[in-house]
Design a protein around this motif. Structure first.
Motif, short mmCIF file in Angstrom:
data_model
loop_
_atom_site.label_atom_id
_atom_site.label_comp_id
_atom_site.label_asym_id
_atom_site.label_seq_id
_atom_site.Cartn_x
_atom_site.Cartn_y
_atom_site.Cartn_z
N ILE A 326 -56.87 3.06 -34.99
CA ILE A 326 -56.44 3.19 -33.40
C ILE A 326 -57.66 2.88 -32.98
CG2 ILE A 326 -55.98 5.07 -31.79
CD1 ILE A 326 -55.34 6.89 -34.19
N ASP A 327 -57.70 2.09 -31.98
CA ASP A 327 -58.79 1.50 -30.98
C ASP A 327 -58.96 2.32 -29.70
OD1 ASP A 327 -60.56 -0.56 -29.46
OD2 ASP A 327 -60.36 -1.29 -31.43
N ASP A 328 -59.24 1.78 -28.85
CA ASP A 328 -59.73 2.56 -27.55
C ASP A 328 -58.34 3.52 -27.08
OD1 ASP A 328 -61.34 3.49 -25.60
OD2 ASP A 328 -61.85 1.66 -24.90
N PHE A 329 -58.40 4.61 -26.26
CA PHE A 329 -57.30 5.02 -25.58
C PHE A 329 -56.71 6.09 -26.19
CE2 PHE A 329 -58.54 1.48 -22.86
CZ PHE A 329 -58.32 2.01 -21.57
N ILE A 380 -60.37 5.48 -36.56
CA ILE A 380 -60.38 5.84 -34.92
C ILE A 380 -61.76 5.21 -34.35
CG2 ILE A 380 -62.06 7.72 -35.59
CD1 ILE A 380 -60.09 9.29 -33.65
N TYR A 381 -61.84 5.32 -33.10
CA TYR A 381 -62.65 4.47 -32.17
C TYR A 381 -63.45 5.47 -31.49
CZ TYR A 381 -63.95 1.46 -28.46
OH TYR A 381 -64.33 0.64 -27.16
N SER A 382 -64.93 5.06 -31.20
CA SER A 382 -65.49 5.84 -30.06
C SER A 382 -66.87 4.90 -29.58
CB SER A 382 -66.17 7.15 -30.48
OG SER A 382 -66.66 7.85 -29.52
N LEU A 414 -64.44 4.38 -38.70
CA LEU A 414 -64.97 4.54 -37.27
C LEU A 414 -65.32 3.35 -36.68
CD1 LEU A 414 -65.43 6.34 -34.53
CD2 LEU A 414 -67.83 6.63 -35.42
N LYS A 415 -64.71 2.99 -35.68
CA LYS A 415 -65.18 1.70 -34.95
C LYS A 415 -66.05 2.22 -33.93
CE LYS A 415 -63.40 -2.33 -32.03
NZ LYS A 415 -62.50 -2.81 -31.71
N TYR A 416 -67.43 1.97 -33.81
CA TYR A 416 -68.34 2.65 -32.67
C TYR A 416 -68.68 1.48 -31.75
CZ TYR A 416 -71.51 6.64 -31.70
OH TYR A 416 -72.04 7.70 -31.21
N ASP A 417 -68.31 1.48 -30.56
CA ASP A 417 -68.49 0.50 -29.82
C ASP A 417 -69.58 0.65 -28.72
OD1 ASP A 417 -68.01 -1.88 -28.18
OD2 ASP A 417 -65.98 -1.42 -28.21
N TRP A 418 -70.56 -0.14 -28.39
CA TRP A 418 -71.77 -0.17 -27.59
C TRP A 418 -71.36 0.48 -26.47
CZ3 TRP A 418 -77.14 -0.31 -28.09
CH2 TRP A 418 -77.74 -0.60 -26.97
N TRP A 489 -70.04 -5.30 -39.40
CA TRP A 489 -70.75 -5.39 -38.05
C TRP A 489 -70.11 -6.47 -37.26
CZ3 TRP A 489 -74.03 -3.99 -42.11
CH2 TRP A 489 -74.38 -4.97 -42.90
N ARG A 490 -69.53 -6.30 -36.14
CA ARG A 490 -69.13 -7.55 -35.21
C ARG A 490 -70.39 -8.19 -34.84
NH1 ARG A 490 -64.89 -6.40 -31.54
NH2 ARG A 490 -65.99 -7.73 -29.93
N THR A 491 -70.26 -9.47 -34.93
CA THR A 491 -71.22 -10.53 -34.75
C THR A 491 -70.92 -11.19 -33.35
OG1 THR A 491 -70.06 -11.91 -36.18
CG2 THR A 491 -72.08 -10.69 -37.08
N GLY A 493 -68.55 -11.36 -29.52
CA GLY A 493 -67.88 -11.06 -28.43
C GLY A 493 -66.09 -10.91 -28.76
N ASP A 494 -65.48 -10.45 -28.06
CA ASP A 494 -64.04 -10.29 -28.48
C ASP A 494 -63.20 -11.64 -28.57
OD1 ASP A 494 -64.79 -7.77 -27.76
OD2 ASP A 494 -63.01 -7.37 -26.47
N VAL A 495 -62.59 -11.66 -29.68
CA VAL A 495 -61.74 -12.77 -30.14
C VAL A 495 -60.24 -13.09 -29.14
CG1 VAL A 495 -60.22 -11.79 -31.82
CG2 VAL A 495 -60.73 -14.16 -31.85
C1 GLA Z 1 -64.48 -4.15 -26.83
C2 GLA Z 1 -64.36 -4.43 -28.10
C3 GLA Z 1 -62.72 -4.32 -28.57
C4 GLA Z 1 -62.10 -3.14 -28.05
C5 GLA Z 1 -62.13 -2.57 -26.58
C6 GLA Z 1 -61.77 -1.45 -26.31
O1 GLA Z 1 -64.21 -4.96 -25.64
O2 GLA Z 1 -65.02 -5.44 -28.42
O3 GLA Z 1 -62.66 -4.73 -29.68
O4 GLA Z 1 -62.40 -2.14 -29.09
O5 GLA Z 1 -63.88 -2.68 -26.47
O6 GLA Z 1 -61.86 -1.19 -24.99
#
Ligand code: GLA
Length: 690
Positions: A326-329, A380-382, A414-418, A489-491, A493-495
């Protein structure tokens, strides 16, 4: 494509541009620039490129100002239809001073006429003086002006075509177009169907920590019913022979070699499997699904449950796909006018400060149990900041509580997003714990700190939680991600589902390669095949060959394979891309090396080409090699110098997508002819012949 008619543009210029040159001079900045494609922001006439037109500053290269020209950002392409009417093209090019001094700026200019390279600048940085050139374009129909990113991503890559102009015979203007695209191709399936007899797929190794709940489902294709076996299973673990799920926990550290078995009415299969009980988890890159690329803010527990069901029903679980993330939201949201999330504007935490899930996720523990019951794992995501990228509750000042909550609910990832953590490091919000902030930092501490904090708390939990760092590759995350307990680790921006995104992200990962190893993976973001679209799903815009490139490259890079698609809409082509066990085996190879680019071919028979050859060493002594054609036209090329690939002796060459041997050759004597589609790939494995 938009373009002015020659007469219309002349009238316009006649009325408003008194500085127009002689009748034989056509300025680049007077052409229709709308079709320019570039890395980000907008190309500008007579100003450096910018996100918003009002932001562009005058064109300046190493303190030299230019009145005319075009400011763009790598990777940039503009096609100009000269139709043989121009005689010369001249310009002064360089990196614009709007990021003067940036160490991230590196660009290269190319002038290509009818497929032939007419001029190339070499790699340029900020502070390099403008390079002036003039080339003959006599007889050229089709001129392509390109700016490359020197293969290191396009951060701060502001590039100016200053003083750029054509001398012409009669023309007063030229039509323009964007980047050429390959001829359309209908999806074609290469992956052979899995046989009805049992076959055990997936990784050959699995990492777990002492005492952590163990869950591994034997991934096997073949007709059901199937009966599973596991010989030499260490004590503490138990196999369900009907489902193939191995559960329990290990009471002692060590390595255990188990023979997995699968049997149905048509036959049986066996496979050696290594269970390693130690510190490292994610000994091969995580494979699974993530909600973001498809559903974004429209995710719900129901959609997560149906993704888990589809993972089983589609058979993807039989190829090693495991995580349902599950990502954000899933959390509540801070007040906003955004209408889609009004039902989420509720308190973010309870009276004790524990995070609460939103009304679309009424029972997180129940949801995790549901996913686990199917032999899958859940993520999960935070964010380390007060809010996530989507404006939901983040973990700032509640990190330990959140780690405990995620573990209590039963999460495995856990995906942990800056995201909003920037407001902590720039001092714009209260910092009661006095964490390192950017303005005082002479090192990367401020960027590392929040991941170290959460990494530590996750490590303290009584279950294994994969820690997926998401901060877009800042501060060379690959150098310290492992030390903060990060599994990947993501290297970048968003694809997104465009060729430019795949190219920009996928072909710029060499920098992180030395740091990838079992337990620590480079993450170039999620898969973008199938139905994607961030809340408004549509079939991916990638061509079939671009999708082969995407999956082949991600497997060569040992990237996490997280499907970003609506799992309810998996068509046969998409499934074929995700279920080729020989291709997936490249990703899941035990040695855990990340492929790098070993050969570039920029010219074939006098025409500009862009072939990149990626090589990955495999545990069995073989090499996976991807021959990628980044050009739009199919190319024929012959590999004859095997020394560049450090290959010698007799080699068996196998096409992994087709699962067929294509040659047995002597590296000293033979060559290998290749035909590669535009934006496409051949993915081969070379194995030394015995
Ligand atoms: C960032 C991340 C995306 C996604 C969104 C969720 O943009 O890079 O992969 O998780 O946040 O808001």
């Amino acid at each position: 494509m938009k373009s002015h008619s020659a007469i219309g543009l002349c009238l316009l210029l006649g009325a408003f541009t008194p500085s127009l040159g002689s009748a034989e001079t056509v300025w680049l900045d007077d052409l229709n620039l709308a079709p320019i494609v570039q890395g980000w922001g907008k190309a500008q006439k007579n100003k450096c490129a910018a996100k918003k037109p009002e932001d562009g500053k005058p064109l300046t290269i190493s303190a030299k100002r230019f009145d005319r020209g075009v400011g763009t950002v790598a990777e940039s392409a503009l096609n100009i239809f000269l139709n043989g009417d121009a005689t010369t093209f001249s310009a002064q090019v360089g990196a614009d001073d709007c990021k003067r001094g940036s160490s991230r700026t590196s660009i290269e200019f190319f002038v290509i006429g009818d497929g032939k390279q007419l001029w190339r600048s070499g790699v340029m940085h900020t502070n390099d003086a403008a390079k002036a050139f003039e080339v003959s374009v006599a007889g050229v129909n089709h001129l392509l002006l390109k700016v490359g990113d020197a293969d290191d991503g396009n951060n701060d890559d502001f590039a100016d075509w200053a003083d750029a102009k054509f001398e012409t015979k009669t023309a007063k203007t030229f039509k323009t177009g964007g980047e050429p695209v390959p001829e359309p191709v209908t999806p074609y399936i290469l992956t052979p169907a899995a046989p009805p007899t049992p076959r055990i797929n997936g990784a050959k190794v699995f990492g777990v920590r002492l005492g952590s709940p163990f869950l591994f489902t034997i991934p096997a294709t073949g007709d059901r019913p199937m009966e599973f076996s596991a010989t030499n299973l260490p004590s503490g673990l138990h196999l369900d022979t009907k489902t193939g799920q191995i559960t329990g926990s290990l009471p002692s550290r060590g390595e255990f070699i188990v023979t997995l078995g699968a049997k149905n009415s048509l036959g049986s299969a066996e496979k050696q499997f290594r269970i390693v009980c130690g510190d490292a988890i994610a000994l091969t890159p995580p494979m699974g699904w993530n909600s973001w690329n498809c559903f974004a803010h429209m995710i719900s527990a129901e959609k997560v449950r149906s993704a888990a069901d589809a993972m089983v029903r589609s058979g993807l679980i039989n190829h090693g796909f495991t995580y349902i993330n599950i990502d954000d939201f899933w959390q509540n949201h801070v007040p906003t006018n955004e209408k889609d999330v009004q039902d989420l504007i509720k308190p973010l935490r309870d009276d004790q400060g524990f995070i609460v899930s939103n009304a679309r996720f009424p029972d997180m523990k129940g949801l995790a149990d549901y996913v686990h019951d199917r032999g899958l794992k859940i993520g999960i995501y935070s964010s380390p900041g007060p809010t996530t990228c989507g404006g939901c509750a983040g973990s700032w000042l509640h990190e330990e509580q959140d780690a405990q909550t995620f573990a209590r609910w039963g999460f495995d990832f856990l995906k942990y997003d800056w995201c909003s953590y920037g407001s902590v490091t720039d001092g714009s919000i209260a910092n009661p714990l006095n964490v390192p902030v950017r303005k005082n930092a002479s090192n990367d501490d401020y960027a590392i700190h929040p991941f170290k904090v959460m990494g530590g708390f996750l490590r303290d939990q009584p279950r294994d939680i994969i820690f997926s760092l998401c901060q877009y590759g800042n501060n060379d995350v690959w150098k310290w991600g492992g030390a903060v307990n990060g599994s990947c680790w993501r290297t970048t921006g968003d694809v997104n589902d465009s060729w430019r995104s795949i190219k920009e992200i996928g072909f710029t990962q060499d920098k992180a390669a030395p740091y990838a190893k079992p337990g620590n993976w480079t993450d170039p973001d999620m898969l973008i095949v199938g139905w994607v679209g961030w809340g408004r799903p549509h079939p991916t815009s990638l061509t079939p060959d671009e999708q082969y490139t995407h999956i082949s490259l991600w497997c060569l890079l040992s990237a996490p394979l997280l499907i970003g698609s609506d799992m309810a809409k998996l068509d046969d082509f998409t499934l074929s891309l995700l279920t080729n066990d020989e291709v997936l085996a490249v990703d899941q190879d035990e040695l855990g090396k990340q492929a790098t680019c070993v050969i570039k071919v920029n010219e074939i028979s006098g025409r500009v080409s862009d072939l990149r050859i990626y090589q990955k060493e495999l545990v069995d002594g073989g090499h996976a090699i991807g021959f990628f054609n980044l050009g739009t036209e199919p190319v024929k090329w012959e590999l004859s110098d095997f020394t560049q690939l450090h290959l010698s002796g007799k080699q068996i060459v196998r096409d992994l997508w087709r699962q067929q041997n294509v040659a047995t050759l002597d590296a000293a004597k033979n060559s290998l002819p290749l035909t590669i589609p535009g934006h496409g790939v051949l993915l081969y494995k070379f194995t030394p012949a015995k």
